[in-house]
Design an enzyme around this catalytic site. Structure first.
Site, PDB file in Angstrom:
ATOM      1  N   PRO A   2       8.943   2.807  -1.404  1.00 16.83           N
ATOM      2  CA  PRO A   2       7.862   2.208  -2.442  1.00 16.83           C
ATOM      3  C   PRO A   2       6.620   3.101  -2.552  1.00 16.83           C
ATOM      4  CG  PRO A   2       8.482   0.636  -0.616  1.00 16.83           C
ATOM      5  CD  PRO A   2       9.044   2.159  -0.310  1.00 16.83           C
ATOM      6  N   GLU A   3       6.316   3.320  -3.987  1.00 14.99           N
ATOM      7  CA  GLU A   3       5.389   3.830  -4.223  1.00 14.99           C
ATOM      8  C   GLU A   3       4.352   2.842  -5.063  1.00 14.99           C
ATOM      9  OE1 GLU A   3       5.544   7.701  -5.899  1.00 14.99           O
ATOM     10  OE2 GLU A   3       7.398   8.284  -4.741  1.00 14.99           O
ATOM     11  N   HIS A  91      16.738  -6.944   9.794  1.00 17.49           N
ATOM     12  CA  HIS A  91      15.709  -6.176   9.322  1.00 17.49           C
ATOM     13  C   HIS A  91      14.536  -7.133   8.704  1.00 17.49           C
ATOM     14  CE1 HIS A  91      17.956  -2.804  10.399  1.00 17.49           C
ATOM     15  NE2 HIS A  91      18.624  -3.120   9.483  1.00 17.49           N
ATOM     16  N   ARG A 152      -9.763  24.800  -4.829  1.00 19.99           N
ATOM     17  CA  ARG A 152      -8.517  24.576  -3.711  1.00 19.99           C
ATOM     18  C   ARG A 152      -7.530  25.502  -4.411  1.00 19.99           C
ATOM     19  NH1 ARG A 152      -8.751  20.054  -0.484  1.00 19.99           N
ATOM     20  NH2 ARG A 152     -10.798  18.956  -1.205  1.00 19.99           N
TER      21      ARG A 152
END
Ligand SMILES: [Zn+2]
Length: 271
Positions: A2-3, A91, A152
């Site tokens: 899940p994002e 679960h 960076r």
């Protein structure tokens, strides 16, 4: 996994069932999540009414009268709203039993999720205090992305997936946002021009907003709070489309590996 869009979709699915409801009891069937659920959590939470639902990065914030629950779905977690007497499946680790006769049931096969309670400001909780800005809020934008990419050397895709710099842009959304911004994922972050940083900030926002609108991306172990799968997958331009024609120019989409994650891009559209 899940994002951000899946967590936001879960929050939106949950809200109408949760707001204003009192939590009668918390049943912890399995406390051994990523961090153990504290044994005093149920006693602190029981009896409190849910007054808000929020999200910070991938944490769901369930606001109560005297504190906040912080729920993380981990790698494989999901939250469902069910009649309280629905038999538990494997679960199913935690039930928040509501006075409405329903339960908010947390399922997490891999147990990388977590559940915390804080009576203080949730944004100052150690898990949240040091997170990067929210990509859908005003503080994240072209200026922010310009600043964090300066100096960076790392590839821009890796910078997008570094949660100390950018939160909520996981593997799928990083590839998709870079495609929309027409930037190659292996480019060094510091090579981005101001115009590219601006395009990328817009693309990240657009991809996440689209994913939220269609209910997240359908993944093996994700379902929204109401149990319906997301529909973002059909909107993907590059992710898991290696060898297929680019939807913009027809070139074959390429797949590479960065930090052992797959990245997808169009060699013609992205520079
Ligand atoms: Zn293309």
């Amino acid at each position: 996994m899940p994002e951000l869009p899946e967590v936001e979709t879960t929050r939106r699915g949950l809200e109408p069932h949760a707001l204003g409801r009192r939590i009668l009891a918390v049943a912890v069937h399995e406390p051994r999540l990523r961090w153990p659920v504290r044994p005093d959590l149920p006693g602190k939470v029981a009896g409190q009414r849910i007054i808000s639902t929020g999200r910070r990065a991938k944490y769901l914030l369930i606001g109560l009268e005297r504190g906040t629950l912080l729920l993380h779905l981990g790698m494989s977690g999901s939250l469902r709203v069910l009649p309280a007497d629905t038999p538990r499946r494997a679960h199913d680790h935690v039930d928040l039993l509501l006075e409405s006769g329903r339960t908010l049931r947390f399922n997490d096969p891999r147990r990388f999720g977590s559940l915390h309670y804080t009576s203080g400001d949730p944004r100052q909780h150690p898990l949240l205090a040091h997170l990067a800005p929210e990509p859908l809020e005003a503080e994240f934008g072209r200026e922010y992305l310009w600043r964090v990419t300066r100096g960076r050397r790392a590839a821009i895709k890796q910078v997008l997936m570094n949660s100390r710099l950018v939160v909520g842009v996981g593997n799928i959304y990083a590839s998709e946002a870079l495609f929309r911004a027409r930037i190659r994922p292996r480019r060094s972050a510091r090579s981005l021009t101001r115009a590219e940083a601006a395009r990328l900030a817009r693309a990240i926002r657009a991809v996440l907003e689209l994913a939220i609108r269609v209910g997240g991306t359908t993944l093996r172990d994700y379902v929204g709070a109401d149990g319906s799968p997301g529909d973002f997958r059909r909107k993907l331009y590059v992710y898991e489309r290696a060898g297929k024609p680019c939807r913009a120019c027809g070139s074959a989409i390429r797949q590479i590996t960065q930090l052992s994650r797959s990245t997808y891009y169009c060699p013609a559209c992205q520079k």
